[in-house]
Design a protein around this motif. Structure first.
Motif, PDB file in Angstrom:
ATOM      1  N   THR A  78      41.840  47.342  42.013  1.00 39.47           N
ATOM      2  CA  THR A  78      42.131  47.241  43.445  1.00 39.47           C
ATOM      3  C   THR A  78      41.709  45.881  43.983  1.00 39.47           C
ATOM      4  O   THR A  78      42.450  45.232  44.740  1.00 39.47           O
ATOM      5  CB  THR A  78      41.437  48.373  44.218  1.00 39.47           C
ATOM      6  OG1 THR A  78      41.928  49.623  43.723  1.00 39.47           O
ATOM      7  CG2 THR A  78      41.698  48.277  45.712  1.00 39.47           C
ATOM      8  N   GLU A  79      40.516  45.417  43.583  1.00 38.88           N
ATOM      9  CA  GLU A  79      40.058  44.093  44.009  1.00 38.88           C
ATOM     10  C   GLU A  79      40.998  43.005  43.493  1.00 38.88           C
ATOM     11  O   GLU A  79      41.342  42.069  44.216  1.00 38.88           O
ATOM     12  CB  GLU A  79      38.635  43.848  43.513  1.00 38.88           C
ATOM     13  CG  GLU A  79      37.597  44.691  44.220  1.00 38.88           C
ATOM     14  CD  GLU A  79      36.218  44.607  43.573  1.00 38.88           C
ATOM     15  OE1 GLU A  79      36.070  43.975  42.505  1.00 38.88           O
ATOM     16  OE2 GLU A  79      35.277  45.174  44.155  1.00 38.88           O
ATOM     17  N   THR A  82      44.273  43.040  45.419  1.00 36.93           N
ATOM     18  CA  THR A  82      44.067  42.460  46.746  1.00 36.93           C
ATOM     19  C   THR A  82      44.093  40.937  46.660  1.00 36.93           C
ATOM     20  O   THR A  82      44.736  40.264  47.482  1.00 36.93           O
ATOM     21  CB  THR A  82      42.737  42.948  47.346  1.00 36.93           C
ATOM     22  OG1 THR A  82      42.774  44.382  47.431  1.00 36.93           O
ATOM     23  CG2 THR A  82      42.482  42.355  48.714  1.00 36.93           C
TER      24      THR A  82
END
Length: 107
Positions: A78-79, A82
């Motif tokens: 997810t990081e 992003t």
């Protein structure tokens, strides 16, 4: 892409946020220290994303994951996603619009 990336024409969305989580922009000709630093950070983030993809393939291929491994992998992916979205928005905003072409509205 929403209003978080709206800035003065020609501003570059940097691959990091301010201390309070707001996007950072750079207005320059792209040759200064901060522009080079942003390029280096983008390269490092792209490399990290490639490593995470390999790790995800390894973990998921083993078929014997713990819930902790899957949770950590999901957080890290997810990081990375992003960061990749921020890089894509920044680079896309810096692409020249061909003469006579209509600009694509930001969603």
């Amino acid at each position: 892409m929403g209003d978080k990336t709206d800035a003065t024409d020609g501003a570059r969305l940097l691959p990091w946020s301010s201390a309070d989580g707001n996007p950072c922009f750079l207005v320059s000709d792209g040759t200064g220290y901060v522009a080079r630093l942003a390029d280096d950070v983008e390269d490092a983030l792209l490399e990290l994303a490639a490593e995470l993809i390999e790790e995800a393939q390894r973990v998921l291929g083993a078929r014997s994951w713990t819930s902790g491994e899957l949770h950590l992998l999901a957080v890290e992916l997810t990081e990375a996603l992003t960061a990749m979205r921020r890089i894509a928005e920044s680079r896309g905003a810096r692409l020249p619009v061909p003469h006579g072409a209509a600009e694509v509205p930001r969603s």
